[in-house]
Write an enzyme that holds these catalytic residues in place. Structure first.
Site, PDB file in Angstrom:
ATOM      1  CE  LYS B  78      -3.754   2.207   2.513  1.00  0.00           C
ATOM      2  NZ  LYS B  78      -4.809   1.986   3.796  1.00  0.00           N
ATOM      3  CB  SER B 158      -8.134   3.666   2.759  1.00  0.00           C
ATOM      4  OG  SER B 158      -7.225   3.051   3.896  1.00  0.00           O
ATOM      5  CB  SER B 182      -8.621   1.077   5.873  1.00  0.00           C
ATOM      6  OG  SER B 182      -9.125   2.209   5.665  1.00  0.00           O
TER       7      SER B 182
END
Lengths: 95, 491
Positions: B78, B158, B182
């Site tokens: 990420k 997210s 998330s």
């Protein structure tokens, strides 16, 4: 509690975010929607309840008070948008 | 997926050790898959050169019999984890040119154990969102579609890029961060496994901060076992993060397949929210039955503070974000927009660099922390948070080993469908996951089945602090009963 356009401008300035005049109303509406949502917390009786300060109970870790890092000024300034040698450049702040 | 990319991370690991194929062959298979899947927009940066170089080193170590626990396994990271010499943006314009001079502890642990970096994945800007639509690189498109429809769906957020990449077979596993859901919500939307560890299990050092008392890194993978393998490498003490605990890291993989006989599973009645889809309720009951079939016992429990977790979160998280994001001032790194004086420069820089959702949350946070409102909002919310944690503590003290809930109130929705008028509509996605962050507990999402439209739905298990092993054991039971789910390739 709800925020008016003057409060939106004041909060934006505190947050150091420029807000255009035509954005103030819609931003105020969004902030009020969020504040209305969080307002339901007022139903909760919190008398005698300690506010949370640490989600996992733990003693603060201590370390030896000694230099463990440093001498990396090049790395520290390498991403600066404006720099001179090992200094960050900013607009004049002192007259 | 081709033959190599369809292997689980554990299968690939075992095959690499037996030298059935090389790390270079594996990385090439994944790089080809990544290249063919650009329509998903899951990656914000592909790093093929680095991937090749790392795979070569892995092959050399494997040849010497010195391979680490993750040797040669290609991962996606990420774009919230700082990677030394590799651009890290948090999917924000304000960091669009930021190249860290250091490596986050979590990724450093992965490379120490031999993993290979394929690239950086998209996320909601600064991890603020539940759909990956607030990324400055544009939305990520889920590899899943509704049956008979070509409409683009969100992967969740997210950590949407990392979840989509795992579901589409673009990496063997990936990293995410979870502040309010998330990791678990995108895992649920994408039909994969995602775990948020106990607060303090993984170091936060070098991860772009959103809300420091809630943020926690964790793994995504296609199986429970794969997540267990990844967590063992990611977790561990770090002197650079004072909230990171000094506890031994167990062999999580050993918990996969462990007996769950006699374990007591709490079913919280407050999660049966009004308007909940009937198929979600069916899924939840089925999950409970699977655990009972494996010898566990289910018990109805009460977590009365549940409905207040999300509103309390929307005070605590923006407050911490407004403080954490104060560092983006156009001076030391990131974007700078010139102004008439220094304050004007700050204001223009932050207006141009932050997207709408980030600006909104920074302003809410600034408001609730401002003079005269601190006690009414922030302090009050922190007291509510104490009560939320107490709910769970009471259940665990009564002998509950884990709590079973649905992960999300619905399956994935379409791009542009939610939150455009009222931001709260989007926030409600995290209603089942956010309690876990507020209480600092571990939580896992495991695929439980598909809905009537063919979209994945996840089941969430919540554990005692630092008992991730229980979640892996119970998660494996659900996985075995439910099976695995793979999207039909359309990209």
């Amino acid at each position: 509690m709800s925020v008016d356009s003057e409060t939106v401008r004041r909060v934006a300035h505190l947050a150091r975010i420029a807000v255009a005049d035509d954005e103030v109303d819609s931003l105020g509406g969004e902030l009020n929607a969020i504040l209305a949502f969080v307002d339901q917390l007022r139903e909760v009786d919190v008398r005698g309840v300690e506010p949370m300060t640490s989600v996992t109970p733990m003693a603060m870790k201590m370390r030896q008070d000694e230099v463990s890092d440093g001498g990396i000024a090049d790395a520290i300034v390498q991403n600066a948008p404006a720099r001179e040698d090992h200094f960050f450049l900013v607009p004049k702040v002192v007259e | 997926m081709n033959a190599l990319t369809s292997l689980s991370l554990a299968q690939a690991r075992d095959a690499l050790r037996k030298r059935e194929f090389s790390a270079t062959e594996l990385v090439e298979a994944y790089l080809a898959a990544v290249e063919q899947a650009r329509a998903l927009n899951a990656f914000v940066l592909e790093t093929p050169d680095r991937a090749h170089a790392m795979a070569e080193k892995s092959d050399a170590r494997l040849a010497r019999g010195e391979g680490g626990p993750l040797e040669g396994l290609p991962l996606a990271i990420k774009d919230l984890f700082c990677t030394e010499g590799v651009r890290t943006t948090a999917s924000s314009r304000i960091l669009e040119n930021f190249v860290p001079a250091y490596e986050s502890t979590v990724t450093a642990n992965l490379w120490r154990d031999g993993a290979v970096l394929l690239g950086k994945t998209s996320n909601d800007e600064f991890a603020m969102g539940s759909s990956n639509e607030t990324s400055c690189f544009g939305p990520v498109i889920s590899p899943w579609r509704r049956r008979g429809s070509a409409q683009g769906l969100v992967p969740g957020g997210s950590s949407g890029g990392s979840a989509a990449a795992v579901a589409a077979g673009l990496c063997a596993g990936s990293t995410g961060t979870d502040t309010g859901g998330s990791i678990r919500q995108p895992a649920s939307f994408c039909g994969i496994v995602g775990l948020k560890p106990t607060y303090g299990r993984c170091s936060r050092w070098g991860t772009v901060a959103f809300a420091s008392s809630l943020d926690q890194a964790g793994p995504f993978a296609r199986t429970v076992r794969d997540c267990a393998i990844l967590l063992r490498s990611m977790a561990g003490n770090d002197p650079k993060d004072t909230t990171c605990v000094d506890l031994p890291v167990p062999d999580y993989e050993a918990a996969v397949g462990a007996s769950v006989k006699g374990k007591r599973i709490g079913i919280p009645k407050e999660y049966r929210v009004p308007g909940m889809a009937a198929e979600l309720e069916t899924l939840w009951e089925r999950g409970a039955q699977w655990l009972k079939d494996a010898g566990a016992e289910t018990v109805e429990i009460s977590l009365p503070m549940t409905k207040y977790a999300l509103p309390a979160y929307y005070i605590v998280a923006p407050a911490e974000a407004s403080s954490n994001l104060a560092r983006y001032d156009g001076v030391r790194y990131g974007l700078r927009v010139a102004g008439s004086d220094i304050t004007d420069m700050y204001e223009r820089t932050r207006a141009a660099g932050f997207g709408k959702e980030v600006r909104r949350r920074v302003m809410i946070g600034t408001y609730v922390l401002s003079a005269g409102y601190y006690d009414a909002y922030y302090l009050h919310a922190q007291k509510v948070r104490t009560l939320i944690k107490r709910d769970f503590e009471r259940c665990f003290a009564d002998g509950i080993d884990a709590v079973l809930t649905p992960t999300t109130p619905s399956a994935a929705f379409a791009i542009g469908e939610k939150g455009s008028v009222d931001p709260v509509e989007m926030y409600l996605n995290d209603i089942f996951t956010v309690t876990v962050n507020m209480a600092g507990l571990p939580g896992i999402s495991v695929p439980g089945g598909l809905d009537a439209q063919g979209l994945p739905l996840g089941l969430q298990l919540i554990g005692r602090p630092f008992d991730e092993e229980m979640l892996f054991a119970l998660g494996a039971v659900i996985e075995k009963a439910a099976g695995r789910f793979t999207p039909q390739r359309w990209w």
